[in-house]
Write a protein that holds these residues in place. Structure first.
Motif, PDB file in Angstrom:
ATOM      1  N   SER A   1      -6.021   0.525 -12.350  1.00  0.00           N
ATOM      2  CA  SER A   1      -4.527   0.983 -12.608  1.00  0.00           C
ATOM      3  C   SER A   1      -3.626   0.343 -13.623  1.00  0.00           C
ATOM      4  CB  SER A   1      -3.870   0.959 -11.199  1.00  0.00           C
ATOM      5  OG  SER A   1      -2.416   1.231 -11.180  1.00  0.00           O
ATOM      6  N   MET A   2      -2.997   1.054 -14.298  1.00  0.00           N
ATOM      7  CA  MET A   2      -2.035   0.641 -15.240  1.00  0.00           C
ATOM      8  C   MET A   2      -1.004  -0.593 -14.573  1.00  0.00           C
ATOM      9  SD  MET A   2      -1.102   0.275 -18.179  1.00  0.00           S
ATOM     10  CE  MET A   2      -1.633   1.684 -19.188  1.00  0.00           C
ATOM     11  N   ALA A   3      -0.911  -0.301 -13.303  1.00  0.00           N
ATOM     12  CA  ALA A   3      -0.030  -1.406 -12.777  1.00  0.00           C
ATOM     13  C   ALA A   3      -0.625  -2.665 -12.593  1.00  0.00           C
ATOM     14  CB  ALA A   3       0.450  -0.697 -11.358  1.00  0.00           C
ATOM     15  N   ASN A   4      -2.089  -2.558 -12.441  1.00  0.00           N
ATOM     16  CA  ASN A   4      -2.744  -3.715 -12.361  1.00  0.00           C
ATOM     17  C   ASN A   4      -2.728  -4.692 -13.532  1.00  0.00           C
ATOM     18  OD1 ASN A   4      -3.565  -3.031  -9.708  1.00  0.00           O
ATOM     19  ND2 ASN A   4      -5.705  -2.407 -10.437  1.00  0.00           N
ATOM     20  N   MET A   5      -2.738  -3.982 -14.724  1.00  0.00           N
ATOM     21  CA  MET A   5      -2.695  -4.753 -16.011  1.00  0.00           C
ATOM     22  C   MET A   5      -0.969  -5.157 -16.159  1.00  0.00           C
ATOM     23  SD  MET A   5      -4.953  -2.415 -18.550  1.00  0.00           S
ATOM     24  CE  MET A   5      -4.676  -0.925 -17.889  1.00  0.00           C
ATOM     25  N   LEU A   6      -0.180  -4.570 -15.442  1.00  0.00           N
ATOM     26  CA  LEU A   6       1.056  -4.945 -15.728  1.00  0.00           C
ATOM     27  C   LEU A   6       1.361  -6.140 -14.854  1.00  0.00           C
ATOM     28  CD1 LEU A   6       3.003  -1.529 -16.184  1.00  0.00           C
ATOM     29  CD2 LEU A   6       2.624  -3.237 -17.675  1.00  0.00           C
ATOM     30  N   VAL A   7       0.662  -6.107 -13.646  1.00  0.00           N
ATOM     31  CA  VAL A   7       0.861  -7.346 -12.633  1.00  0.00           C
ATOM     32  C   VAL A   7       0.469  -8.573 -13.468  1.00  0.00           C
ATOM     33  CG1 VAL A   7      -0.005  -8.540 -10.667  1.00  0.00           C
ATOM     34  CG2 VAL A   7       0.791  -6.022 -10.564  1.00  0.00           C
ATOM     35  N   LEU A   8      -0.832  -8.428 -14.116  1.00  0.00           N
ATOM     36  CA  LEU A   8      -1.205  -9.659 -14.714  1.00  0.00           C
ATOM     37  C   LEU A   8      -0.255 -10.089 -15.831  1.00  0.00           C
ATOM     38  CD1 LEU A   8      -5.069  -8.803 -14.784  1.00  0.00           C
ATOM     39  CD2 LEU A   8      -4.094 -10.573 -13.364  1.00  0.00           C
ATOM     40  N   LYS A   9      -0.022  -9.242 -16.818  1.00  0.00           N
ATOM     41  CA  LYS A   9       0.784  -9.449 -17.959  1.00  0.00           C
ATOM     42  C   LYS A   9       2.232 -10.050 -17.418  1.00  0.00           C
ATOM     43  CE  LYS A   9       3.080  -7.060 -21.586  1.00  0.00           C
ATOM     44  NZ  LYS A   9       3.434  -5.852 -22.455  1.00  0.00           N
ATOM     45  N   THR A  10       2.751  -9.612 -16.446  1.00  0.00           N
ATOM     46  CA  THR A  10       4.087 -10.093 -15.877  1.00  0.00           C
ATOM     47  C   THR A  10       3.939 -11.482 -15.479  1.00  0.00           C
ATOM     48  OG1 THR A  10       4.637  -7.732 -15.552  1.00  0.00           O
ATOM     49  CG2 THR A  10       6.069  -9.548 -14.788  1.00  0.00           C
ATOM     50  N   PHE A  11       2.927 -11.670 -14.612  1.00  0.00           N
ATOM     51  CA  PHE A  11       2.740 -13.170 -14.286  1.00  0.00           C
ATOM     52  C   PHE A  11       2.514 -13.997 -15.294  1.00  0.00           C
ATOM     53  CE2 PHE A  11       0.383 -16.682 -12.359  1.00  0.00           C
ATOM     54  CZ  PHE A  11       1.201 -16.947 -11.241  1.00  0.00           C
ATOM     55  N   ASN A  12       1.705 -13.635 -16.162  1.00  0.00           N
ATOM     56  CA  ASN A  12       1.423 -14.512 -17.218  1.00  0.00           C
ATOM     57  C   ASN A  12       2.849 -14.837 -18.038  1.00  0.00           C
ATOM     58  OD1 ASN A  12      -1.422 -14.759 -16.956  1.00  0.00           O
ATOM     59  ND2 ASN A  12      -1.677 -12.964 -18.473  1.00  0.00           N
ATOM     60  N   GLN A  13       3.708 -14.100 -18.105  1.00  0.00           N
ATOM     61  CA  GLN A  13       5.086 -14.316 -18.902  1.00  0.00           C
ATOM     62  C   GLN A  13       5.879 -15.042 -17.800  1.00  0.00           C
ATOM     63  OE1 GLN A  13       6.213 -10.182 -19.441  1.00  0.00           O
ATOM     64  NE2 GLN A  13       5.354 -10.214 -21.481  1.00  0.00           N
ATOM     65  N   HIS A  14       5.981 -14.815 -16.832  1.00  0.00           N
ATOM     66  CA  HIS A  14       7.012 -15.576 -15.721  1.00  0.00           C
ATOM     67  C   HIS A  14       6.439 -16.369 -14.807  1.00  0.00           C
ATOM     68  CE1 HIS A  14       9.847 -12.599 -17.223  1.00  0.00           C
ATOM     69  NE2 HIS A  14       9.027 -11.851 -17.200  1.00  0.00           N
ATOM     70  N   GLY A  15       5.021 -16.356 -14.551  1.00  0.00           N
ATOM     71  CA  GLY A  15       4.603 -17.475 -13.387  1.00  0.00           C
ATOM     72  C   GLY A  15       4.803 -18.987 -13.995  1.00  0.00           C
ATOM     73  N   SER A  16       4.439 -19.653 -12.907  1.00  0.00           N
ATOM     74  CA  SER A  16       4.240 -21.159 -13.476  1.00  0.00           C
ATOM     75  C   SER A  16       3.405 -21.922 -13.015  1.00  0.00           C
ATOM     76  CB  SER A  16       5.618 -21.962 -13.129  1.00  0.00           C
ATOM     77  OG  SER A  16       5.870 -21.975 -11.397  1.00  0.00           O
ATOM     78  N   VAL A  17       2.156 -21.269 -12.395  1.00  0.00           N
ATOM     79  CA  VAL A  17       0.989 -21.773 -11.823  1.00  0.00           C
ATOM     80  C   VAL A  17       0.077 -21.281 -12.769  1.00  0.00           C
ATOM     81  CG1 VAL A  17       1.635 -21.901  -9.450  1.00  0.00           C
ATOM     82  CG2 VAL A  17       0.448 -19.993 -10.235  1.00  0.00           C
ATOM     83  N   SER A  18      -1.181 -22.026 -12.454  1.00  0.00           N
ATOM     84  CA  SER A  18      -2.437 -21.745 -13.266  1.00  0.00           C
ATOM     85  C   SER A  18      -2.627 -20.239 -13.450  1.00  0.00           C
ATOM     86  CB  SER A  18      -3.809 -22.524 -12.855  1.00  0.00           C
ATOM     87  OG  SER A  18      -4.645 -21.884 -13.447  1.00  0.00           O
ATOM     88  N   LYS A  19      -2.650 -19.643 -14.805  1.00  0.00           N
ATOM     89  CA  LYS A  19      -3.074 -18.179 -14.921  1.00  0.00           C
ATOM     90  C   LYS A  19      -4.415 -17.969 -14.443  1.00  0.00           C
ATOM     91  CE  LYS A  19       1.084 -17.982 -17.062  1.00  0.00           C
ATOM     92  NZ  LYS A  19       1.474 -19.299 -17.005  1.00  0.00           N
ATOM     93  N   LYS A  20      -5.286 -18.622 -15.008  1.00  0.00           N
ATOM     94  CA  LYS A  20      -6.769 -18.934 -14.659  1.00  0.00           C
ATOM     95  C   LYS A  20      -6.864 -18.634 -12.916  1.00  0.00           C
ATOM     96  CE  LYS A  20     -11.550 -20.727 -14.694  1.00  0.00           C
ATOM     97  NZ  LYS A  20     -12.071 -22.179 -15.342  1.00  0.00           N
ATOM     98  N   LYS A  21      -6.332 -19.545 -12.140  1.00  0.00           N
ATOM     99  CA  LYS A  21      -6.155 -19.783 -10.790  1.00  0.00           C
ATOM    100  C   LYS A  21      -5.715 -18.285 -10.072  1.00  0.00           C
ATOM    101  CE  LYS A  21      -4.813 -22.114  -6.659  1.00  0.00           C
ATOM    102  NZ  LYS A  21      -3.812 -23.334  -6.139  1.00  0.00           N
ATOM    103  N   PHE A  22      -4.576 -17.876 -10.806  1.00  0.00           N
ATOM    104  CA  PHE A  22      -4.154 -16.698 -10.404  1.00  0.00           C
ATOM    105  C   PHE A  22      -4.867 -15.412 -10.314  1.00  0.00           C
ATOM    106  CE2 PHE A  22      -1.901 -12.451 -11.288  1.00  0.00           C
ATOM    107  CZ  PHE A  22      -1.123 -12.435 -10.214  1.00  0.00           C
ATOM    108  N   PHE A  23      -5.698 -15.484 -11.674  1.00  0.00           N
ATOM    109  CA  PHE A  23      -6.373 -14.147 -11.913  1.00  0.00           C
ATOM    110  C   PHE A  23      -7.661 -14.099 -11.021  1.00  0.00           C
ATOM    111  CE2 PHE A  23     -10.158 -12.407 -14.009  1.00  0.00           C
ATOM    112  CZ  PHE A  23      -9.635 -11.103 -14.323  1.00  0.00           C
ATOM    113  N   ILE A  24      -8.331 -15.212 -10.815  1.00  0.00           N
ATOM    114  CA  ILE A  24      -9.438 -15.478  -9.948  1.00  0.00           C
ATOM    115  C   ILE A  24      -9.028 -14.888  -8.375  1.00  0.00           C
ATOM    116  CG2 ILE A  24     -10.729 -16.999  -8.652  1.00  0.00           C
ATOM    117  CD1 ILE A  24     -11.019 -18.619 -11.051  1.00  0.00           C
ATOM    118  N   GLN A  25      -7.878 -15.427  -7.796  1.00  0.00           N
ATOM    119  CA  GLN A  25      -7.592 -15.053  -6.656  1.00  0.00           C
ATOM    120  C   GLN A  25      -7.242 -13.453  -6.412  1.00  0.00           C
ATOM    121  OE1 GLN A  25      -4.941 -18.168  -4.587  1.00  0.00           O
ATOM    122  NE2 GLN A  25      -6.072 -19.504  -5.299  1.00  0.00           N
ATOM    123  N   TRP A  26      -6.166 -13.506  -7.622  1.00  0.00           N
ATOM    124  CA  TRP A  26      -5.844 -11.785  -7.482  1.00  0.00           C
ATOM    125  C   TRP A  26      -7.039 -10.990  -7.392  1.00  0.00           C
ATOM    126  CZ3 TRP A  26      -6.796  -8.091 -10.980  1.00  0.00           C
ATOM    127  CH2 TRP A  26      -5.844  -6.990 -10.997  1.00  0.00           C
TER     128      TRP A  26
END
Length: 368
Positions: free
Chosen positions: A320-345
């Motif tokens: 879904s396009m929303a899935n890509m936006l979740v990843l993009k938004t987290f990469n812009q605003h999140g403060s924990v490991s992006k790799k860890k987020f992607f794996i758990q997500w």
């Protein structure tokens, strides 16, 4: 120029253009195969959604709700519940783009978990968007393609929504109740007059989607309203999505004239169950919007396609396009490991896909 750049860098549109150009070497598109009712409906929907976004309706609701959260479980439940409701009316894209940065700002301030809540917001937006004909753009195509009535559509979407929410409530039981300071309400005000007018236009749009009136009139009214409020609203519309729809209509018009491909696709959607799995699986590799248009041209099993396309929005990043936006938004605003987020997500997304695929299969088999 910004609009053109956003269109040019849209990955799904790039793929759509490529396969459409290739298909032109084998056949010529037929004008009658372009579903203009779907195109005008999606254009009206995108315009109305951007008006609501400009009016900051969702921001105000988010701040109001979070002002009553005093622990992490309640905060997660409120944000996810708002994501579900917002997804129903504003679509999953605008929902995740608005709510995820708001949550992450709070999370960073009070050192709260980020991965699970953000994932649940994205999932909630997808679940809510499946409930209404305009929540997901491909739902508009389904309504137009099969001439689905409002009653029939909600006969499909209500059981799916209820079962999905029950599963999500079970997930909340595992979130600990860690106390947090009560959030202060930001001084954002809703402009009531344009909001009420926009809501009336939204109701007008509802009748257009279901062909009670010609959809061109809600589209014109929505554009006029956007221009009257602020002409820059028209620059925010996802024109790449409209071009993606148009490209796929052309592509499918071409391949419908190639007997070998037609026979192959018919073999994949020969029954309700095969249509369901074809839609779910193809969404994982080509996103659920183009998948729905492709499969929908070769099957009459509308409910199976509805469930398959909406459930197929879970799983892979391009489901879904929303899935890509979740990843993009987290990469812009999140403060924990992006790799860890992607794996758990990803793990949670595919767990959700498996569970909801079973749910959808049950809805089809038992005719719920």
């Amino acid at each position: 120029m910004t609009v053109l750049k956003n269109i040019a860098k849209d990955r799904i549109l790039q793929i759509t253009v490529l396969i459409t150009v290739i298909s032109l070497f084998f056949a010529r598109p037929r004008f009658a195969d372009i579903n203009f009712h779907t195109l005008w409906s999606v254009a009206a929907m995108l315009t109305i959604i951007q008006i609501y976004a400009y009016l900051h309706v969702l921001d105000v609701l988010a701040y109001k709700l979070t002002s009553i959260a005093d622990n992490t479980r309640k905060l997660n439940m409120l944000f996810t519940a708002l994501a579900v409701i917002a997804g129903m009316f504003l679509g999953n894209d605008i929902t995740v783009l608005t709510l995820i940065p708001l949550y992450l700002n709070i999370a960073k301030r009070y050192k709260l978990p980020q991965i699970l809540p953000v994932t649940l917001i994205g999932m909630g937006a997808n679940i809510g968007a499946a409930f209404t004909p305009w929540g997901n753009p491909h739902n508009i195509f389904l309504v137009s393609r099969y001439n689905v009535s409002p009653l029939k559509f909600f006969e499909w979407s209500v059981p799916y929504l209820i079962l999905s929410l029950i599963i999500m409530l079970l997930v909340f039981l595992f979130i600990p109740k860690k106390e947090i300071p009560t959030q202060k309400t930001e001084p954002i005000r809703i402009s009531w007059r344009p909001t009420i007018i926009t809501t009336l236009v939204f109701i007008f749009f509802f009748f257009g989607v279901f062909r009670a009136i010609d959809i061109i009139w809600p589209l014109i009214v929505a554009i006029v309203l956007a221009l009257a409020i602020n002409p820059h609203i028209m620059l925010k519309i996802d024109y790449a999505l409209l071009l993606t729809f148009t490209g796929f209509f052309i592509f499918i018009s071409d391949i419908q004239q190639i007997p070998a491909i037609v026979n192959l696709i018919h073999d994949m959607v020969y029954s309700e169950i095969s249509t369901y799995f074809a839609s779910t699986i193809s969404s994982q590799v080509m996103s659920n919007v183009p998948s729905t248009i492709l499969v929908g041209k070769f099957t009459n099993y509308a409910q199976a396609l509805f469930l398959g396309s909406n459930i197929g929005g879970f799983g892979s990043a391009i489901g879904s396009m929303a899935n890509m936006l979740v990843l993009k938004t987290f990469n812009q605003h999140g403060s924990v490991s992006k790799k860890k987020f992607f794996i758990q997500w990803t793990i949670m997304q595919f767990a959700g896909l498996i569970i909801l695929t079973i749910v959808g299969l049950g809805l089809l088999i038992f005719r719920i």
